[in-house]
Design a protein around this motif. Structure first.
Motif, PDB file in Angstrom:
ATOM      1  N   THR A  35       6.093   9.800 -13.620  1.00  0.00           N
ATOM      2  CA  THR A  35       6.838   8.715 -14.267  1.00  0.00           C
ATOM      3  C   THR A  35       8.225   8.522 -13.660  1.00  0.00           C
ATOM      4  OG1 THR A  35       7.559  10.195 -16.033  1.00  0.00           O
ATOM      5  CG2 THR A  35       5.603   8.850 -16.467  1.00  0.00           C
ATOM      6  N   GLY A  36       8.885   9.591 -13.245  1.00  0.00           N
ATOM      7  CA  GLY A  36      10.198   9.461 -12.632  1.00  0.00           C
ATOM      8  C   GLY A  36      10.164   8.835 -11.254  1.00  0.00           C
ATOM      9  N   MET A  37       8.959   8.647 -10.703  1.00  0.00           N
ATOM     10  CA  MET A  37       8.786   8.023  -9.387  1.00  0.00           C
ATOM     11  C   MET A  37       8.152   6.637  -9.519  1.00  0.00           C
ATOM     12  SD  MET A  37       7.408  11.363  -7.292  1.00  0.00           S
ATOM     13  CE  MET A  37       6.406  12.060  -8.595  1.00  0.00           C
ATOM     14  N   GLY A  38       8.120   6.108 -10.747  1.00  0.00           N
ATOM     15  CA  GLY A  38       7.541   4.782 -10.961  1.00  0.00           C
ATOM     16  C   GLY A  38       6.097   4.803 -11.400  1.00  0.00           C
ATOM     17  N   GLY A  39       5.512   5.985 -11.563  1.00  0.00           N
ATOM     18  CA  GLY A  39       4.096   6.104 -11.930  1.00  0.00           C
ATOM     19  C   GLY A  39       3.895   6.089 -13.429  1.00  0.00           C
ATOM     20  N   PRO A  40       2.696   6.432 -13.819  1.00  0.00           N
ATOM     21  CA  PRO A  40       1.549   6.873 -13.037  1.00  0.00           C
ATOM     22  C   PRO A  40       0.961   5.760 -12.156  1.00  0.00           C
ATOM     23  CG  PRO A  40       1.250   7.432 -15.361  1.00  0.00           C
ATOM     24  CD  PRO A  40       2.452   6.546 -15.250  1.00  0.00           C
ATOM     25  N   PHE A  41       0.286   6.190 -11.105  1.00  0.00           N
ATOM     26  CA  PHE A  41      -0.306   5.292 -10.125  1.00  0.00           C
ATOM     27  C   PHE A  41      -1.812   5.476 -10.095  1.00  0.00           C
ATOM     28  CE2 PHE A  41       3.958   6.310  -8.664  1.00  0.00           C
ATOM     29  CZ  PHE A  41       4.478   5.057  -8.378  1.00  0.00           C
ATOM     30  N   ASP A  42      -2.529   4.367  -9.898  1.00  0.00           N
ATOM     31  CA  ASP A  42      -3.966   4.493  -9.663  1.00  0.00           C
ATOM     32  C   ASP A  42      -4.168   4.969  -8.225  1.00  0.00           C
ATOM     33  OD1 ASP A  42      -3.564   2.243  -8.024  1.00  0.00           O
ATOM     34  OD2 ASP A  42      -4.660   0.882  -9.338  1.00  0.00           O
ATOM     35  N   LYS A  43      -5.411   5.175  -7.843  1.00  0.00           N
ATOM     36  CA  LYS A  43      -5.704   5.724  -6.512  1.00  0.00           C
ATOM     37  C   LYS A  43      -5.176   4.809  -5.402  1.00  0.00           C
ATOM     38  CE  LYS A  43      -9.155   8.590  -4.461  1.00  0.00           C
ATOM     39  NZ  LYS A  43     -10.432   9.238  -4.677  1.00  0.00           N
ATOM     40  N   ARG A  44      -5.298   3.509  -5.578  1.00  0.00           N
ATOM     41  CA  ARG A  44      -4.798   2.556  -4.575  1.00  0.00           C
ATOM     42  C   ARG A  44      -3.281   2.689  -4.419  1.00  0.00           C
ATOM     43  NH1 ARG A  44      -6.837  -2.044  -2.354  1.00  0.00           N
ATOM     44  NH2 ARG A  44      -8.619  -1.978  -3.743  1.00  0.00           N
ATOM     45  N   GLY A  45      -2.571   2.778  -5.538  1.00  0.00           N
ATOM     46  CA  GLY A  45      -1.121   2.935  -5.489  1.00  0.00           C
ATOM     47  C   GLY A  45      -0.713   4.259  -4.854  1.00  0.00           C
ATOM     48  N   ALA A  46      -1.428   5.330  -5.206  1.00  0.00           N
ATOM     49  CA  ALA A  46      -1.136   6.637  -4.619  1.00  0.00           C
ATOM     50  C   ALA A  46      -1.381   6.613  -3.110  1.00  0.00           C
ATOM     51  CB  ALA A  46      -1.983   7.723  -5.287  1.00  0.00           C
ATOM     52  N   TRP A  47      -2.444   5.930  -2.691  1.00  0.00           N
ATOM     53  CA  TRP A  47      -2.735   5.833  -1.260  1.00  0.00           C
ATOM     54  C   TRP A  47      -1.604   5.107  -0.533  1.00  0.00           C
ATOM     55  CZ3 TRP A  47      -5.130   8.094   2.418  1.00  0.00           C
ATOM     56  CH2 TRP A  47      -5.370   7.451   3.624  1.00  0.00           C
ATOM     57  N   GLY A  48      -1.103   4.045  -1.122  1.00  0.00           N
ATOM     58  CA  GLY A  48       0.012   3.317  -0.515  1.00  0.00           C
ATOM     59  C   GLY A  48       1.241   4.201  -0.350  1.00  0.00           C
ATOM     60  N   LEU A  49       1.550   4.990  -1.362  1.00  0.00           N
ATOM     61  CA  LEU A  49       2.693   5.901  -1.286  1.00  0.00           C
ATOM     62  C   LEU A  49       2.477   6.991  -0.242  1.00  0.00           C
ATOM     63  CD1 LEU A  49       3.403   6.247  -5.103  1.00  0.00           C
ATOM     64  CD2 LEU A  49       4.841   5.065  -3.414  1.00  0.00           C
ATOM     65  N   PHE A  50       1.274   7.543  -0.206  1.00  0.00           N
ATOM     66  CA  PHE A  50       0.932   8.591   0.763  1.00  0.00           C
ATOM     67  C   PHE A  50       1.073   8.047   2.188  1.00  0.00           C
ATOM     68  CE2 PHE A  50      -2.124  11.284   3.109  1.00  0.00           C
ATOM     69  CZ  PHE A  50      -1.708  12.554   2.715  1.00  0.00           C
ATOM     70  N   CYS A  51       0.541   6.859   2.411  1.00  0.00           N
ATOM     71  CA  CYS A  51       0.641   6.237   3.745  1.00  0.00           C
ATOM     72  C   CYS A  51       2.092   5.929   4.091  1.00  0.00           C
ATOM     73  CB  CYS A  51      -0.219   4.981   3.813  1.00  0.00           C
ATOM     74  SG  CYS A  51      -1.990   5.338   3.794  1.00  0.00           S
ATOM     75  N   HIS A  52       2.865   5.505   3.115  1.00  0.00           N
ATOM     76  CA  HIS A  52       4.295   5.260   3.318  1.00  0.00           C
ATOM     77  C   HIS A  52       4.988   6.539   3.783  1.00  0.00           C
ATOM     78  CE1 HIS A  52       8.470   5.256   1.707  1.00  0.00           C
ATOM     79  NE2 HIS A  52       8.479   4.041   2.208  1.00  0.00           N
ATOM     80  N   ASP A  53       4.659   7.658   3.126  1.00  0.00           N
ATOM     81  CA  ASP A  53       5.259   8.939   3.490  1.00  0.00           C
ATOM     82  C   ASP A  53       4.961   9.314   4.936  1.00  0.00           C
ATOM     83  OD1 ASP A  53       6.188   9.157   0.883  1.00  0.00           O
ATOM     84  OD2 ASP A  53       4.586  10.512   0.250  1.00  0.00           O
ATOM     85  N   VAL A  54       3.747   9.027   5.389  1.00  0.00           N
ATOM     86  CA  VAL A  54       3.337   9.344   6.761  1.00  0.00           C
ATOM     87  C   VAL A  54       3.926   8.331   7.744  1.00  0.00           C
ATOM     88  CG1 VAL A  54       1.351   9.542   8.304  1.00  0.00           C
ATOM     89  CG2 VAL A  54       1.224  10.499   5.997  1.00  0.00           C
ATOM     90  N   ALA A  55       3.894   7.050   7.408  1.00  0.00           N
ATOM     91  CA  ALA A  55       4.349   5.993   8.317  1.00  0.00           C
ATOM     92  C   ALA A  55       5.832   6.084   8.639  1.00  0.00           C
ATOM     93  CB  ALA A  55       4.038   4.624   7.719  1.00  0.00           C
ATOM     94  N   GLN A  56       6.615   6.612   7.722  1.00  0.00           N
ATOM     95  CA  GLN A  56       8.055   6.712   7.975  1.00  0.00           C
ATOM     96  C   GLN A  56       8.366   7.534   9.225  1.00  0.00           C
ATOM     97  OE1 GLN A  56      10.819   6.740   4.346  1.00  0.00           O
ATOM     98  NE2 GLN A  56       9.010   7.933   3.723  1.00  0.00           N
ATOM     99  N   TRP A  57       7.515   8.509   9.542  1.00  0.00           N
ATOM    100  CA  TRP A  57       7.750   9.299  10.746  1.00  0.00           C
ATOM    101  C   TRP A  57       7.749   8.403  11.984  1.00  0.00           C
ATOM    102  CZ3 TRP A  57       9.857  13.827  10.661  1.00  0.00           C
ATOM    103  CH2 TRP A  57       9.710  14.628   9.531  1.00  0.00           C
ATOM    104  N   GLN A  58       6.790   7.500  12.063  1.00  0.00           N
ATOM    105  CA  GLN A  58       6.696   6.595  13.211  1.00  0.00           C
ATOM    106  C   GLN A  58       7.814   5.559  13.192  1.00  0.00           C
ATOM    107  OE1 GLN A  58       4.454   6.694  15.768  1.00  0.00           O
ATOM    108  NE2 GLN A  58       5.530   4.999  16.713  1.00  0.00           N
ATOM    109  N   LEU A  59       8.113   5.033  12.011  1.00  0.00           N
ATOM    110  CA  LEU A  59       9.056   3.929  11.906  1.00  0.00           C
ATOM    111  C   LEU A  59      10.517   4.351  11.848  1.00  0.00           C
ATOM    112  CD1 LEU A  59       7.041   1.859   9.275  1.00  0.00           C
ATOM    113  CD2 LEU A  59       7.188   1.434  11.756  1.00  0.00           C
ATOM    114  N   LEU A  60      10.800   5.498  11.238  1.00  0.00           N
ATOM    115  CA  LEU A  60      12.184   5.895  10.983  1.00  0.00           C
ATOM    116  C   LEU A  60      12.584   7.230  11.606  1.00  0.00           C
ATOM    117  CD1 LEU A  60      12.266   4.966   7.171  1.00  0.00           C
ATOM    118  CD2 LEU A  60      13.030   3.561   9.110  1.00  0.00           C
ATOM    119  N   GLY A  61      11.604   8.005  12.067  1.00  0.00           N
ATOM    120  CA  GLY A  61      11.909   9.313  12.629  1.00  0.00           C
ATOM    121  C   GLY A  61      12.058  10.408  11.593  1.00  0.00           C
ATOM    122  N   HIS A  62      11.730  10.099  10.357  1.00  0.00           N
ATOM    123  CA  HIS A  62      11.692  11.092   9.282  1.00  0.00           C
ATOM    124  C   HIS A  62      10.692  10.607   8.245  1.00  0.00           C
ATOM    125  CE1 HIS A  62      14.145   8.362   6.846  1.00  0.00           C
ATOM    126  NE2 HIS A  62      15.001   8.309   7.857  1.00  0.00           N
ATOM    127  N   GLY A  63      10.303  11.506   7.356  1.00  0.00           N
ATOM    128  CA  GLY A  63       9.313  11.167   6.338  1.00  0.00           C
ATOM    129  C   GLY A  63       9.026  12.388   5.490  1.00  0.00           C
TER     130      GLY A  63
END
Length: 167
Positions: A35-63
């Motif tokens: 809840t403190g992160m905007g959730g709860p999230f369904d599986k689709r929402g969780a997948w988006g967040l998980f992918c965001h966490d991984v994609a930041q490495w490519q886009l920002l150099g951290h994640g």
């Protein structure tokens, strides 16, 4: 991409996320613990967040990095530096899976990630956005040297903002 990022502490290995981490991550994000992160999230929402966490490495150099116990190899949570258009500043964040709180794991992982961001990436400042009801995360932010910054921009109006080093 920074696929070779591995940080080690006395008890932990912080490593890049892999697909096998998703189901446990999604379960946490579907629970009231998110809840403190905007959730709860369904599986689709969780997948988006998980992918965001991984994609930041490519886009920002951290994640995000997953937090494994050295002793058992068990993944017990995640720590990361979040950035991009969803965050007013680079944010140091952490989450632990149920049953791993109260052992200093979040603090140990957050210190390693904070120091990596400052020393390796040269980030001039990090903040942590914390729900005022999340007393455990407030304690972690304070233990790692975060100072409440009432003037900082925040993604949610009620968030507390802890600054980890000078702006």
């Amino acid at each position: 991409m920074q696929a070779d990022i591995i940080l080690e502490t006395g008890r932990l290995i912080l490593r890049m996320p892999v697909i096998g981490d998703f189901e446990t991550y999604a379960a946490l994000m579907a629970s009231s613990r998110s809840t403190g992160m905007g959730g709860p999230f369904d599986k689709r929402g969780a997948w988006g967040l998980f992918c965001h966490d991984v994609a930041q490495w490519q886009l920002l150099g951290h994640g995000a990095l997953m937090v494994d116990l050295k002793e058992t190899g068990e993944c017990v949570g995640q720590v990361g530096i979040n950035g991009g258009p969803l965050f007013p500043e680079n944010e140091l964040g952490w989450l632990l899976y149920d049953g791993f709180e109260g052992r200093g794991i979040a603090m140990e992982a957050a210190l390693a990630m904070r120091d990596w961001g400052r020393d390796v990436r040269g980030l001039p400042s990090l903040v942590s956005y914390v729900s005022p009801d999340n007393h455990a995360s407030i304690a972690v932010a304070e233990r790692i040297g975060g100072v409440l910054d009432n003037h900082a921009a925040r993604p949610e109006p009620d968030d507390l903002v802890f600054r980890h080093f000078a702006r």
